[in-house]
Design a protein around this motif. Structure first.
Motif, short mmCIF file in Angstrom:
data_model
loop_
_atom_site.label_atom_id
_atom_site.label_comp_id
_atom_site.label_asym_id
_atom_site.label_seq_id
_atom_site.Cartn_x
_atom_site.Cartn_y
_atom_site.Cartn_z
N ARG A 111 4.78 20.11 0.81
CA ARG A 111 5.52 18.88 1.01
C ARG A 111 4.57 17.71 0.92
O ARG A 111 3.62 17.61 1.71
CB ARG A 111 6.25 18.85 2.35
CG ARG A 111 7.18 17.65 2.45
CD ARG A 111 7.98 17.60 3.74
NE ARG A 111 7.21 17.08 4.86
CZ ARG A 111 7.75 16.52 5.93
NH1 ARG A 111 9.06 16.41 6.04
NH2 ARG A 111 6.98 16.08 6.91
N LEU A 112 4.82 16.84 -0.02
CA LEU A 112 4.02 15.63 -0.18
C LEU A 112 4.67 14.49 0.59
O LEU A 112 5.90 14.41 0.68
CB LEU A 112 3.90 15.25 -1.65
CG LEU A 112 3.37 16.32 -2.60
CD1 LEU A 112 3.24 15.73 -4.01
CD2 LEU A 112 2.05 16.86 -2.13
N SER A 113 3.84 13.61 1.12
CA SER A 113 4.31 12.42 1.81
C SER A 113 3.75 11.18 1.15
O SER A 113 2.61 11.20 0.67
CB SER A 113 3.89 12.45 3.28
OG SER A 113 4.42 13.56 3.97
N CYS A 114 4.53 10.13 1.16
CA CYS A 114 4.08 8.84 0.64
C CYS A 114 4.41 7.80 1.71
O CYS A 114 5.58 7.46 1.91
CB CYS A 114 4.79 8.51 -0.67
SG CYS A 114 4.47 6.84 -1.29
N GLN B 71 0.84 -1.20 0.00
CA GLN B 71 0.00 0.00 0.00
C GLN B 71 0.87 1.24 0.00
O GLN B 71 1.89 1.30 0.69
CB GLN B 71 -0.92 0.02 1.23
CG GLN B 71 -2.09 -0.94 1.14
CD GLN B 71 -3.14 -0.66 2.18
OE1 GLN B 71 -2.82 -0.27 3.30
NE2 GLN B 71 -4.40 -0.86 1.84
N LEU B 72 0.46 2.21 -0.78
CA LEU B 72 1.11 3.52 -0.83
C LEU B 72 0.03 4.58 -0.65
O LEU B 72 -0.96 4.58 -1.38
CB LEU B 72 1.82 3.72 -2.17
CG LEU B 72 2.91 2.70 -2.51
CD1 LEU B 72 3.30 2.82 -3.99
CD2 LEU B 72 4.13 2.93 -1.65
N VAL B 73 0.23 5.47 0.31
CA VAL B 73 -0.77 6.48 0.59
C VAL B 73 -0.11 7.85 0.55
O VAL B 73 0.78 8.14 1.36
CB VAL B 73 -1.43 6.25 1.97
CG1 VAL B 73 -2.46 7.33 2.24
CG2 VAL B 73 -2.08 4.87 2.02
N GLU B 74 -0.55 8.67 -0.39
CA GLU B 74 -0.01 10.03 -0.53
C GLU B 74 -0.84 11.00 0.32
O GLU B 74 -2.04 10.81 0.52
CB GLU B 74 -0.04 10.51 -1.98
CG GLU B 74 0.68 9.63 -2.96
CD GLU B 74 -0.24 8.68 -3.68
OE1 GLU B 74 0.08 8.28 -4.83
OE2 GLU B 74 -1.29 8.34 -3.11
N SER B 75 -0.18 12.05 0.75
CA SER B 75 -0.85 13.15 1.44
C SER B 75 -0.04 14.42 1.25
O SER B 75 1.11 14.37 0.80
CB SER B 75 -1.01 12.84 2.94
OG SER B 75 0.25 12.67 3.55
N GLY B 76 -0.66 15.55 1.57
CA GLY B 76 0.05 16.81 1.54
C GLY B 76 -0.27 17.72 0.38
O GLY B 76 0.24 18.84 0.30
N GLY B 77 -1.11 17.25 -0.53
CA GLY B 77 -1.48 18.12 -1.64
C GLY B 77 -2.39 19.25 -1.20
O GLY B 77 -2.83 19.30 -0.04
N GLY B 78 -2.64 20.17 -2.11
CA GLY B 78 -3.52 21.29 -1.78
C GLY B 78 -3.41 22.39 -2.80
O GLY B 78 -2.83 22.21 -3.88
N LEU B 79 -3.96 23.53 -2.43
CA LEU B 79 -3.94 24.73 -3.27
C LEU B 79 -2.91 25.71 -2.73
O LEU B 79 -2.90 26.01 -1.53
CB LEU B 79 -5.32 25.37 -3.28
CG LEU B 79 -5.47 26.72 -3.98
CD1 LEU B 79 -5.18 26.58 -5.47
CD2 LEU B 79 -6.86 27.29 -3.74
N VAL B 80 -2.04 26.19 -3.60
CA VAL B 80 -1.00 27.12 -3.18
C VAL B 80 -0.79 28.15 -4.28
O VAL B 80 -1.03 27.87 -5.46
CB VAL B 80 0.31 26.35 -2.88
CG1 VAL B 80 0.86 25.68 -4.13
CG2 VAL B 80 1.34 27.23 -2.22
#
Length: 121
Positions: free
Chosen positions: A19-22, A3-12
């Motif tokens: 900073r994205l995390s996996c 499993q790979l779970v990304e987080s940290g996206g958004g509007l800038v």
């Protein structure tokens, strides 16, 4: 199960940072290269950066060199993508992937669900 779970996206805003995390699970982290890829609407998925978890070697697409930095925390089974000086053309869904070669998306076997990055001008 891998499993790979990304987080940290958004509007800038342009010029800003994210900073994205996996977070990875289900496999021995040291065995695989981990890559970051992105796909904008109407465009093919492209490689952004990758890192070898065993020796820390890193690679970057020319379009992000000097602005993005990939790193890994093997103890946490997590790979990060620090994105600075963001541009509107960086807008895309960003994916992390494991068990592949370099920046070639077709060589990767495992993929996360993606996280949206939107850079406004």
């Amino acid at each position: 199960e891998v499993q790979l779970v990304e987080s940290g996206g958004g509007l800038v805003q342009a010029g800003g940072s994210l900073r994205l995390s996996c977070a990875a699970s289900g496999f021995t982290f040291d065995d695989y290269a981990i890559g970051w890829f992105r796909q904008a609407p109407g465009k093919e998925r492209e490689g952004v950066s990758c890192i070898s978890s065993s020796d820390g070697s890193t690679y970057y697409a020319d379009s992000v060199k000097g602005r993005f930095t990939i790193s890994s925390d093997n103890a946490k089974n997590t790979v990060y993508l620090q994105m600075n000086s963001l541009k509107p053309e960086d807008t895309a869904v960003y994916y992390c992937a494991a068990d592949g070669f370099g920046l070639l998306p077709k060589t990767y076997d495992y993929w996360g669900q993606g996280t949206q990055v939107t850079v406004s001008s």
